[in-house]
Design an enzyme around this catalytic site. Sequence first.
Site, mmCIF file in Angstrom:
data_model
loop_
_atom_site.group_PDB
_atom_site.id
_atom_site.type_symbol
_atom_site.label_atom_id
_atom_site.label_comp_id
_atom_site.label_asym_id
_atom_site.label_seq_id
_atom_site.Cartn_x
_atom_site.Cartn_y
_atom_site.Cartn_z
ATOM 1 N N ARG A 71 -15.711 -6.466 -6.509
ATOM 2 C CA ARG A 71 -14.531 -5.558 -6.602
ATOM 3 C C ARG A 71 -13.758 -5.609 -4.971
ATOM 4 N NH1 ARG A 71 -11.869 -2.346 -10.595
ATOM 5 N NH2 ARG A 71 -10.131 -1.165 -9.486
ATOM 6 N N ASN A 113 1.948 6.628 -5.700
ATOM 7 C CA ASN A 113 1.475 6.241 -6.930
ATOM 8 C C ASN A 113 2.132 7.264 -7.840
ATOM 9 O OD1 ASN A 113 0.103 5.287 -9.384
ATOM 10 N ND2 ASN A 113 -1.797 5.964 -8.746
ATOM 11 N N THR A 114 2.688 6.643 -8.867
ATOM 12 C CA THR A 114 3.342 7.710 -9.941
ATOM 13 C C THR A 114 2.448 7.662 -11.124
ATOM 14 O OG1 THR A 114 5.203 7.987 -11.369
ATOM 15 C CG2 THR A 114 4.506 5.589 -10.956
ATOM 16 N N HIS A 115 2.099 9.046 -11.575
ATOM 17 C CA HIS A 115 1.247 9.327 -12.477
ATOM 18 C C HIS A 115 1.864 10.056 -13.737
ATOM 19 C CE1 HIS A 115 -2.356 10.671 -14.227
ATOM 20 N NE2 HIS A 115 -2.334 11.947 -14.241
ATOM 21 N N GLY A 149 -9.283 9.448 -4.002
ATOM 22 C CA GLY A 149 -9.750 10.182 -5.242
ATOM 23 C C GLY A 149 -8.858 9.642 -6.354
HETATM 24 C C1 GAR Z 1 3.934 5.089 -16.126
HETATM 25 O O1 GAR Z 1 4.004 5.973 -17.140
HETATM 26 C C2 GAR Z 1 2.731 5.448 -15.264
HETATM 27 O O2 GAR Z 1 2.974 6.862 -14.601
HETATM 28 C C3 GAR Z 1 1.523 5.043 -15.808
HETATM 29 O O3 GAR Z 1 1.851 3.889 -16.528
HETATM 30 C C4 GAR Z 1 3.408 3.930 -16.644
HETATM 31 C C5 GAR Z 1 3.803 2.507 -16.413
HETATM 32 O O4 GAR Z 1 5.001 2.372 -17.184
HETATM 33 N N1 GAR Z 1 0.668 5.054 -14.618
HETATM 34 C C6 GAR Z 1 -0.664 5.397 -14.876
HETATM 35 O O5 GAR Z 1 -1.127 5.950 -16.043
HETATM 36 C C7 GAR Z 1 -1.523 5.008 -13.759
HETATM 37 N N2 GAR Z 1 -2.739 5.827 -13.716
HETATM 38 P P1 GAR Z 1 6.020 1.161 -16.824
HETATM 39 O O6 GAR Z 1 5.113 -0.089 -16.702
HETATM 40 O O7 GAR Z 1 6.965 1.102 -18.034
HETATM 41 O O8 GAR Z 1 6.742 1.429 -15.533
#
Ligand code: GAR
Length: 212
Positions: A71, A113-115, A149
């Site tokens: 990794r 990062n978007t969550h 984290g």
């Molecule tokens: C989004 O909702 C993002 O927050 C999530 O994946 C989706 C991607 O959508 N990410 C996570 O859950 C990361 N832990 P997209 O590929 O259509 O932009």
Amino acid sequence: MGRVPAPARLVVLVSGSGTNLQALLDACQDPAYGARVVAVGADRDDIEGLARADRAGVPTFVKRVQDFSTREHWDRAMAETVAAFEPDLVVLAGFMKLVGQEFHDRFGGRVVNTHPALSPSFPGMRGPADALEYGVKITGCTLFVVDDGVDTGPIVAQRAVEVADDDTVESLHERIKGAERGMLVETVGRMAREGYTVEGRAVRFGGAGSSR
Ligand code: GAR
């Protein structure tokens, strides 16, 4: 005439459909937005996110964990490839891997990062499902500066989304993603144009000593 500042260089990492990436690509069409996507990376092949980058004429790269002996080697390859594009900001937009130490060392404070949940609730890969199972009436999305984290870093922006009685995981996630795209475009634009500072858990736009 004053010097026009160069647009901020964004490297975006994706693992799936890339609708958040698309929102950024669309926003970057406007020179006043103040940023441009210089590369898109992924941890897997054949995903719509990469196709979206191709269609926009943005260079792409893929680093699959299984192609590396450890990794750490994957993380180093990812970090080196991203670094070659000299990003001001690295945006994880639906990137389903945790980046490692090398990545933190190189880009610490410059990775967001978007969550799909309102942090600190429901960290991890199942944000919408966990919110639905818990029975919350309001959930949403969070843009945060990545730390070591899982979805714990300093929060840059959040949007609230109501949970409907008849929501499924899919319908809830789609509604969250609608809010998420607006949050991402607005916030990354501000980070690019105004700069930002991170002090402890407080993220503020503008100001001296900006990270950009
Ligand atoms: C989004 O909702 C993002 O927050 C999530 O994946 C989706 C991607 O959508 N990410 C996570 O859950 C990361 N832990 P997209 O590929 O259509 O932009």
